[in-house]
Design an enzyme around this catalytic site. Structure first.
Site, PDB file in Angstrom:
ATOM      1  N   ASP A   1      15.150  11.162   7.464  1.00  6.79           N
ATOM      2  CA  ASP A   1      15.691  12.465   7.077  1.00  6.79           C
ATOM      3  C   ASP A   1      16.501  12.360   5.786  1.00  6.79           C
ATOM      4  O   ASP A   1      16.670  11.272   5.217  1.00  6.79           O
ATOM      5  CB  ASP A   1      16.564  13.029   8.204  1.00  6.79           C
TER       6      ASP A   1
ATOM      7  N   ASP B   1      16.487   6.934   8.925  1.00  6.63           N
ATOM      8  CA  ASP B   1      16.977   7.919   9.895  1.00  6.63           C
ATOM      9  C   ASP B   1      18.503   7.950   9.859  1.00  6.63           C
ATOM     10  O   ASP B   1      19.160   7.006  10.274  1.00  6.63           O
ATOM     11  CB  ASP B   1      16.477   7.534  11.297  1.00  6.63           C
TER      12      ASP B   1
ATOM     13  N   ASP C   1       6.905  17.711  -3.973  1.00 11.36           N
ATOM     14  CA  ASP C   1       5.473  17.831  -3.757  1.00 11.36           C
ATOM     15  C   ASP C   1       5.137  19.313  -3.688  1.00 11.36           C
ATOM     16  O   ASP C   1       5.788  20.078  -2.976  1.00 11.36           O
ATOM     17  CB  ASP C   1       5.095  17.144  -2.430  1.00 11.36           C
TER      18      ASP C   1
ATOM     19  N   GLU D   1      -2.408  15.509  -8.681  1.00 10.65           N
ATOM     20  CA  GLU D   1      -3.208  14.556  -7.918  1.00 10.65           C
ATOM     21  C   GLU D   1      -4.656  15.022  -8.009  1.00 10.65           C
ATOM     22  O   GLU D   1      -4.964  16.157  -7.645  1.00 10.65           O
ATOM     23  CB  GLU D   1      -2.762  14.512  -6.454  1.00 10.65           C
TER      24      GLU D   1
ATOM     25  N   ASN E   1      20.504  10.467  11.258  1.00 11.40           N
ATOM     26  CA  ASN E   1      21.211  11.156  12.339  1.00 11.40           C
ATOM     27  C   ASN E   1      20.755  10.708  13.724  1.00 11.40           C
ATOM     28  O   ASN E   1      21.033  11.365  14.724  1.00 11.40           O
ATOM     29  CB  ASN E   1      21.096  12.682  12.188  1.00 11.40           C
TER      30      ASN E   1
ATOM     31  N   ASP F   1      17.813  10.261  15.464  1.00 14.86           N
ATOM     32  CA  ASP F   1      16.804  10.820  16.376  1.00 14.86           C
ATOM     33  C   ASP F   1      15.452  10.126  16.221  1.00 14.86           C
ATOM     34  O   ASP F   1      14.442  10.594  16.739  1.00 14.86           O
ATOM     35  CB  ASP F   1      16.656  12.330  16.163  1.00 14.86           C
TER      36      ASP F   1
ATOM     37  N   HIS G   1       1.454   7.305   0.182  1.00 16.23           N
ATOM     38  CA  HIS G   1       1.320   7.597   1.618  1.00 16.23           C
ATOM     39  C   HIS G   1      -0.135   7.774   2.051  1.00 16.23           C
ATOM     40  O   HIS G   1      -0.394   7.983   3.222  1.00 16.23           O
ATOM     41  CB  HIS G   1       2.114   8.867   1.921  1.00 16.23           C
ATOM     42  N   ASP G   2      -1.077   7.731   1.114  1.00 14.33           N
ATOM     43  CA  ASP G   2      -2.490   7.942   1.448  1.00 14.33           C
ATOM     44  C   ASP G   2      -3.318   6.662   1.474  1.00 14.33           C
ATOM     45  O   ASP G   2      -4.524   6.730   1.708  1.00 14.33           O
ATOM     46  CB  ASP G   2      -3.132   8.890   0.430  1.00 14.33           C
TER      47      ASP G   2
ATOM     48  N   ASP H   1      -0.415  18.530  -5.341  1.00 13.56           N
ATOM     49  CA  ASP H   1      -1.378  18.018  -4.378  1.00 13.56           C
ATOM     50  C   ASP H   1      -2.794  18.562  -4.625  1.00 13.56           C
ATOM     51  O   ASP H   1      -2.968  19.766  -4.821  1.00 13.56           O
ATOM     52  CB  ASP H   1      -0.895  18.460  -2.986  1.00 13.56           C
TER      53      ASP H   1
HETATM   54  C1  GLC Z   1      -3.325  14.917  -0.665  1.00 11.65           C
HETATM   55  C2  GLC Z   1      -2.175  14.284   0.061  1.00 11.65           C
HETATM   56  C3  GLC Z   1      -2.627  13.880   1.419  1.00 11.65           C
HETATM   57  C4  GLC Z   1      -3.070  15.108   2.162  1.00 11.65           C
HETATM   58  C5  GLC Z   1      -4.116  15.891   1.379  1.00 11.65           C
HETATM   59  C6  GLC Z   1      -4.249  17.272   1.913  1.00 11.65           C
HETATM   60  O1  GLC Z   1      -4.360  14.035  -0.895  1.00 11.65           O
HETATM   61  O2  GLC Z   1      -1.654  13.234  -0.681  1.00 11.65           O
HETATM   62  O3  GLC Z   1      -1.630  13.206   2.141  1.00 11.65           O
HETATM   63  O4  GLC Z   1      -3.590  14.750   3.414  1.00 11.65           O
HETATM   64  O5  GLC Z   1      -3.763  16.045   0.029  1.00 11.65           O
HETATM   65  O6  GLC Z   1      -3.073  17.993   1.649  1.00 11.65           O
HETATM   66 CA    CA Z   2      16.706  11.748  11.810  1.00 14.77          CA
END
Ligand code: GLC
Ligand code: CA
Length: 551
Positions: A30, A22, A99, A249, A24, A26, A321-322, A195
């Protein structure tokens, strides 16, 4: 190597911007924070960054529901700030990958706002509308169809109802996709992570899927659909004009269907992010858990290594992130440091381009929140309400604690300062309480840390032809606790040993290596010389050997 294969020697760092830094004040990560951390990323030894979505989004699925493809989310900054990050990254020699989420938009996207109004307007055909829904289930919540009174029709959403699926059969939609790609490529980005790209073409007529199956019951009608390769070719054309890299992906993709995207006349992707090796402790979704099986991890990795050899290039990862944190899954929180390093060795030296997810390089682990309400992840909440609902609430919460994508989305742990140094103020989401000892600052000062180990691994890979381009072979594939593989280029061989047990493990070397002079080039325990035939808990070793070719 061709002009379009610049990514092969590289490795990438993935940023999930909301939780990275972060800048800034909040409480939300970012692009100001990213700007200040670019030197840190560079020092890790990677060559580029993949940004999870930075675009405006109502955050039903944290950025994967995009409401404007050609802008930056105000939480993250502005287009000008993005340009500054891009410019500085390029100066440091870091590529930038965006992405590209085109299976669906947000329901708040202008296209959908228009499309829902009537059956004949310029956007009416941009989404998938039907008078009667079929029986498909959404991957995130209930039925895959939502009623829209203004049109008196239903729209398809494979993910949440705030993520309507685009109708890729409409040439205007594909034109929009190319225009989005061009917009970012003209700004200077170096490629895309695409994606759920294998879902974008749905079978004509949208036939029913399997009855009584939750989640992916219609998958046979939308995975690798009838027009997928035509559409992908169109996007490829745009990307190739800029020598941009394309990484798909592919949920539930097999190596067989992936090869179609990666080779031959239909080649439309440079790499495919597969899920096979992420299913060694679960089934279909991390929520449906089973005990970790090393054999399943190894056989998935080896299958992709062997089948792509000489034909295509792998995308290598253990976290994003999944998925929850890998140490908490395939390693051990008790042998935190040892298993964190061993897991790095288990995948960074395979053939392919490695991806490292923010926090993985310092060994971040899963967070365990005390009630389902505290979880943000739409998939976790949905699985809790939808799968194995006969189980007591307590057991289901345990499943969420082990499986939630939120474990990957807690704020990055920069230091032992309040809020882990992620922000000056209370962050948007819970900080993992282990931050006082798992954080960048502490690990910078400890030469034996997971962070320094990642740097050593990446350095080693980057400077070895064998580790980059050598052939792959696995030894003792049936061994339940040991993963052993070699990478060979001309007469140089690297032999990699990874122990997946908290007990000592006796090993023998394959005949090819026994009796040769082995140089230990990497080990996750200090003070080892590599001569012992017993591996310590979660020990990892990398040997280098000269293999004289017999004539
Ligand atoms: C992909 C992304 C995931 C998202 C899904 C729907 O698997 O990595 O985070 O929820 O697609 O967009
Ligand atoms: Ca921020």
């Amino acid at each position: 190597m061709g002009k379009n294969e610049w990514f092969k020697e590289m490795s990438f760092y993935q940023i999930w911007p909301r939780s990275f830094a972060d800048g800034n004040g909040d409480g939300i990560g970012d692009l100001y924070g990213v700007y200040d951390k670019l030197e840190y990323i560079k020092a890790l030894g990677v060559d580029g960054i993949w940004f999870s979505p930075l675009y405006p989004s109502p955050n039903a699925d944290y950025g994967y529901d995009i409401s404007d493809y050609k802008n930056i989310h105000p939480d993250f900054g502005t287009l000008e700030q993005f340009d500054k990050v891009l410019q500085k990254a390029h100066q440091l020699g870091l590529k930038i990958i965006m992405d590209l989420v085109i299976n669906h938009t947000s329901d708040e996207h202008f296209w959908f706002q228009e499309s829902r109004k009537s059956r004949d307007n310029p956007y009416s055909n941009y989404y998938i509308w039907r008078d009667q829904p079929n029986n498909w289930e959404s991957l995130f919540e209930g039925k895959a169809w939502e009623y829209e009174p203004m049109r008196d029709q239903y729209y398809l959403h494979l993910f949440s109802k705030k993520q309507p699926d685009l109708n890729m059969d409409d040439p205007k939609v594909r034109e929009e996709v190319r225009s989005v790609m061009q917009f970012w490529l003209d700004r200077g980005v170096d490629g895309f992570r695409e994606d759920v790209i294998n879902f974008i073409s749905k079978r004509d007529g949208l036939p029913d899927g399997l009855p009584f199956v939750p989640l992916a019951n219609g998958i046979m009608h939308y995975k690798d659909g009838p027009h997928i390769h035509e559409y992908m070719a169109e996007f490829r054309k745009t990307a190739q004009q800029y020598h941009a890299v394309q990484i798909g992906e592919g949920p539930m993709t097999t190596v067989h269907s992936a090869l179609r995207y990666l080779t031959g006349k239909d080649k439309s992707l440079d790499m495919m992010i597969s899920f096979d090796h992420m299913l060694a402790d679960c089934f279909m979704t991390e929520y449906l858990q089973k005990p970790f099986q090393l054999k399943s991890y190894k056989s998935a990795l080896s299958r992709w290594q062997y089948r792509l050899a000489g034909k295509a290039w792998n995308a290598l990862y253990l976290e994003n992130h999944d998925h929850p944190r890998i140490i908490s899954r395939y390693g051990s929180e008790i042998f935190w440091k040892e298993s964190g390093k061993m897991l790095a060795v288990s995948y960074l030296f395979l053939q392919g381009t490695p991806f490292i997810y923010q926090g993985q390089e310092i060994g971040m682990t899963n967070i365990r929140l005390s009630s389902i309400e505290q979880y943000e992840d739409i998939a976790s909440r949905n699985n809790y309400d939808r799968l194995l609902t006969y189980e007591p609430a307590e057991k289901r919460l345990k499943r969420v604690q082990a499986s939630s994508r939120d474990s990957a989305r807690t704020p990055m742990q920069w230091s032992s300062a309040p809020y882990a140094g992620f922000s000056q103020v209370k962050p948007w989401f819970f900080v993992n309480p282990n931050y006082p000892y798992i954080n960048v600052e502490t690990e910078e000062q400890d030469p034996d840390s997971i962070l320094h180990f990642y740097r050593r691994c990446l350095h080693l890979r980057r400077h070895s032809k064998a580790l980059l381009f050598g052939t792959y072979h696995e030894f003792f594939p049936k061994h339940p606790h040991l993963y052993m593989y070699e990478r060979v280029y001309q007469d140089i061989g690297y032999l990699v040993l990874c122990s997946f047990t908290e007990k000592n493990l006796s090993v023998r070397l394959p005949e090819k290596y026994a009796g040769r002079k082995l140089q230990l080039v990497l080990c996750n325990y200090s003070g080892r010389d590599g001569t012992s035939s017993v591996l310590l808990p979660y020990e990892a070793r990398v040997y280098r050997a000269r293999l004289k070719t017999s004539t």
